[in-house]
Design a protein around this motif. Structure first.
Motif, PDB file in Angstrom:
ATOM      1  N   ASP A  47      -4.881 -11.024   5.910  1.00  0.00           N
ATOM      2  CA  ASP A  47      -5.542 -10.873   7.190  1.00  0.00           C
ATOM      3  C   ASP A  47      -5.562  -9.425   7.650  1.00  0.00           C
ATOM      4  O   ASP A  47      -5.928  -9.131   8.775  1.00  0.00           O
ATOM      5  CB  ASP A  47      -4.853 -11.747   8.253  1.00  0.00           C
ATOM      6  N   SER A  48      -5.164  -8.490   6.784  1.00  0.00           N
ATOM      7  CA  SER A  48      -5.128  -7.090   7.180  1.00  0.00           C
ATOM      8  C   SER A  48      -6.542  -6.532   7.220  1.00  0.00           C
ATOM      9  O   SER A  48      -7.432  -6.939   6.490  1.00  0.00           O
ATOM     10  CB  SER A  48      -4.273  -6.291   6.192  1.00  0.00           C
ATOM     11  N   THR A  49      -6.757  -5.569   8.119  1.00  0.00           N
ATOM     12  CA  THR A  49      -8.030  -4.886   8.220  1.00  0.00           C
ATOM     13  C   THR A  49      -7.764  -3.398   8.190  1.00  0.00           C
ATOM     14  O   THR A  49      -6.690  -2.925   8.517  1.00  0.00           O
ATOM     15  CB  THR A  49      -8.767  -5.252   9.518  1.00  0.00           C
ATOM     16  N   SER A 204      -0.995  -9.976  -5.313  1.00  0.00           N
ATOM     17  CA  SER A 204      -1.305  -9.216  -4.104  1.00  0.00           C
ATOM     18  C   SER A 204      -2.487  -9.839  -3.380  1.00  0.00           C
ATOM     19  O   SER A 204      -3.581  -9.951  -3.939  1.00  0.00           O
ATOM     20  CB  SER A 204      -1.635  -7.763  -4.468  1.00  0.00           C
ATOM     21  N   ASP A 205      -2.272 -10.261  -2.138  1.00  0.00           N
ATOM     22  CA  ASP A 205      -3.368 -10.831  -1.351  1.00  0.00           C
ATOM     23  C   ASP A 205      -3.957  -9.806  -0.389  1.00  0.00           C
ATOM     24  O   ASP A 205      -4.600 -10.152   0.594  1.00  0.00           O
ATOM     25  CB  ASP A 205      -2.919 -12.087  -0.598  1.00  0.00           C
ATOM     26  N   THR A 212      -7.291 -18.301  -3.213  1.00  0.00           N
ATOM     27  CA  THR A 212      -7.991 -17.987  -4.452  1.00  0.00           C
ATOM     28  C   THR A 212      -7.001 -17.711  -5.579  1.00  0.00           C
ATOM     29  O   THR A 212      -7.189 -18.140  -6.721  1.00  0.00           O
ATOM     30  CB  THR A 212      -8.906 -16.771  -4.252  1.00  0.00           C
ATOM     31  N   ILE A 213      -5.940 -16.971  -5.261  1.00  0.00           N
ATOM     32  CA  ILE A 213      -4.910 -16.694  -6.256  1.00  0.00           C
ATOM     33  C   ILE A 213      -4.280 -17.989  -6.757  1.00  0.00           C
ATOM     34  O   ILE A 213      -4.064 -18.180  -7.952  1.00  0.00           O
ATOM     35  CB  ILE A 213      -3.835 -15.756  -5.663  1.00  0.00           C
ATOM     36  N   GLU A 214      -3.986 -18.906  -5.835  1.00  0.00           N
ATOM     37  CA  GLU A 214      -3.407 -20.194  -6.223  1.00  0.00           C
ATOM     38  C   GLU A 214      -4.341 -20.952  -7.149  1.00  0.00           C
ATOM     39  O   GLU A 214      -3.908 -21.541  -8.143  1.00  0.00           O
ATOM     40  CB  GLU A 214      -3.109 -21.029  -4.984  1.00  0.00           C
ATOM     41  N   SER A 215      -5.626 -20.952  -6.834  1.00  0.00           N
ATOM     42  CA  SER A 215      -6.606 -21.652  -7.671  1.00  0.00           C
ATOM     43  C   SER A 215      -6.634 -21.070  -9.078  1.00  0.00           C
ATOM     44  O   SER A 215      -6.688 -21.803 -10.075  1.00  0.00           O
ATOM     45  CB  SER A 215      -7.988 -21.564  -7.022  1.00  0.00           C
ATOM     46  N   ARG A 216      -6.572 -19.745  -9.176  1.00  0.00           N
ATOM     47  CA  ARG A 216      -6.575 -19.101 -10.485  1.00  0.00           C
ATOM     48  C   ARG A 216      -5.307 -19.444 -11.255  1.00  0.00           C
ATOM     49  O   ARG A 216      -5.343 -19.687 -12.467  1.00  0.00           O
ATOM     50  CB  ARG A 216      -6.702 -17.589 -10.309  1.00  0.00           C
ATOM     51  N   LEU A 217      -4.177 -19.467 -10.573  1.00  0.00           N
ATOM     52  CA  LEU A 217      -2.913 -19.797 -11.231  1.00  0.00           C
ATOM     53  C   LEU A 217      -2.938 -21.214 -11.791  1.00  0.00           C
ATOM     54  O   LEU A 217      -2.508 -21.450 -12.920  1.00  0.00           O
ATOM     55  CB  LEU A 217      -1.754 -19.639 -10.253  1.00  0.00           C
ATOM     56  N   ARG A 237       5.264 -10.449   1.192  1.00  0.00           N
ATOM     57  CA  ARG A 237       4.610 -11.450   0.354  1.00  0.00           C
ATOM     58  C   ARG A 237       5.622 -12.296  -0.391  1.00  0.00           C
ATOM     59  O   ARG A 237       5.404 -12.676  -1.526  1.00  0.00           O
ATOM     60  CB  ARG A 237       3.671 -10.754  -0.638  1.00  0.00           C
ATOM     61  N   ARG A 238       6.719 -12.598   0.208  1.00  0.00           N
ATOM     62  CA  ARG A 238       7.734 -13.406  -0.459  1.00  0.00           C
ATOM     63  C   ARG A 238       7.190 -14.793  -0.809  1.00  0.00           C
ATOM     64  O   ARG A 238       7.462 -15.333  -1.869  1.00  0.00           O
ATOM     65  CB  ARG A 238       8.963 -13.541   0.437  1.00  0.00           C
ATOM     66  N   GLU A 239       6.406 -15.364   0.112  1.00  0.00           N
ATOM     67  CA  GLU A 239       5.894 -16.715  -0.101  1.00  0.00           C
ATOM     68  C   GLU A 239       4.956 -16.780  -1.292  1.00  0.00           C
ATOM     69  O   GLU A 239       4.858 -17.814  -1.955  1.00  0.00           O
ATOM     70  CB  GLU A 239       5.191 -17.230   1.152  1.00  0.00           C
ATOM     71  N   ASN A 240       4.235 -15.696  -1.560  1.00  0.00           N
ATOM     72  CA  ASN A 240       3.305 -15.691  -2.692  1.00  0.00           C
ATOM     73  C   ASN A 240       4.048 -15.903  -4.009  1.00  0.00           C
ATOM     74  O   ASN A 240       3.621 -16.677  -4.872  1.00  0.00           O
ATOM     75  CB  ASN A 240       2.539 -14.375  -2.746  1.00  0.00           C
TER      76      ASN A 240
END
Length: 320
Positions: A47-49, A204-205, A212-217, A237-240
């Motif tokens: 959500d960073s901009t 890295s999100d 999207t990363i989860e889908s690729r994994l 990003r610990r949860e990632n």
């Protein structure tokens, strides 16, 4: 890790590097459409901009364009750099890069450059545009990164920004000088884990949503690939990482060999081979951070004499 030769980006760029426009909106610094400090706080979150926007166009430069080379440093130590990369950097008048990567350059290169320009993490757009604008102003410029410029790096961004400015790659004689990617340098530390089909995934999100990363994994973990995981862990990003371990365990045996290489080729390098079932607990240790690459074996990967081995299939065709 630092060098006295590195010029601080905030004090080095009062000029507009040759832009002919005198309008205050476009004639600040090369890459002036961005403020690297404003984007750093949100780095690492989907959500960073940022406020980074492309500034000057090719029409703002009067000089004949120089040269722009994207150079991969490899794993980090000077001996891991290719001779071609070393030569390109010694030929460059200006070198632009992330501060950590500029600090990795050997003294012979930093001392030969006319100017060094670095920005902190998340200044990707600003420093890439800086490199482009310096090249458009007639300088021979190298933009650097660790590993290879085409693997989670800035070669593509450079071409995108150059196009958005109305320029062409041939106008600045754009070239990519490859380096050894992290997966390959880390694989070499672990034995032979990448001999068969391999895919890479970054956790890295910052640019890619975690969904999207989860889908690729899920997609790659269900296939017979060795998986190279980049950017596995940060405080934001610990949860990632935890989610990645859960997904992998949904598809692969807990005893699957996993190689972990922290800081490949650097002073704090550390190498371990564990099982997939042990991986998540290591996220809370110093072994896994943004300088770590994780290699998850496929169903045929095994450990022999403290080395990961992924068979290529020769054993089914030849007697040995």
């Amino acid at each position: 890790m630092s060098t006295d030769d590195t010029t601080d980006a905030s004090t080095d760029t009062e000029s507009n590097c040759g832009a002919s426009s005198t309008d205050d909106d476009s004639a600040a610094t090369c890459g002036a459409g961005s403020d690297s400090s404003s984007s750093g706080s949100g780095c690492g979150g989907s959500d960073s901009t940022t406020d980074e926007k492309v500034g000057a166009t090719v029409d703002d430069f009067d000089a004949d364009p120089g040269r722009l080379v994207a150079v991969g440093l490899g794993p980090g130590q000077p001996e891991g750099m290719t001779q071609r990369a070393r030569g390109a950097l010694l030929d460059a008048e200006h070198i632009v890069g992330y501060t950590t990567y500029v600090d990795l350059l050997p003294a012979e290169i930093t001392e030969s450059a006319e100017e060094l320009y670095d920005t902190p993490m998340c200044g990707e757009v600003s420093r890439t545009e800086e490199a482009i604008d310096r090249a458009l102003a007639g300088n021979d410029v190298a933009i650097i990164g660790s590993g290879d410029p085409n693997v989670y790096a800035l070669a593509g961004l450079a071409l995108e920004i150059l196009e958005s400015k109305g320029g062409t790659a041939s106008a600045v004689d754009f070239e990519v000088v490859p380096g050894v990617p992290a997966a390959q340098s880390c694989g070499a530390r672990l034995g032979a884990p990448l001999v068969n089909d391999t895919v890479s995934v970054s956790l890295s999100d910052h640019l890619t949503p975690m969904e999207t990363i989860e889908s690729r994994l899920h997609a790659v973990a269900d296939e017979g690939f060795t998986i190279a995981i980049y950017n596995p862990w940060s405080r934001k990003r610990r949860e990632n990482f935890q989610r990645c371990c859960e997904i992998l365990l949904d598809h692969r045996d807990p005893d699957t060999p996993v190689g972990i290489v922290h800081g490949a080729g650097r002073e704090d390098e550390s190498v371990e081979i564990v099982t997939l079932g042990e991986l998540e607990d290591l996220g809370e240790t110093d072994l896994i951070d943004m300088t770590t690459t994780i290699l998850v074996g496929n169903e045929d990967t095994y450990v022999w004499d403290d080395r990961m081995v992924t068979p290529r299939g020769y054993e089914s065709k030849y007697d040995y």
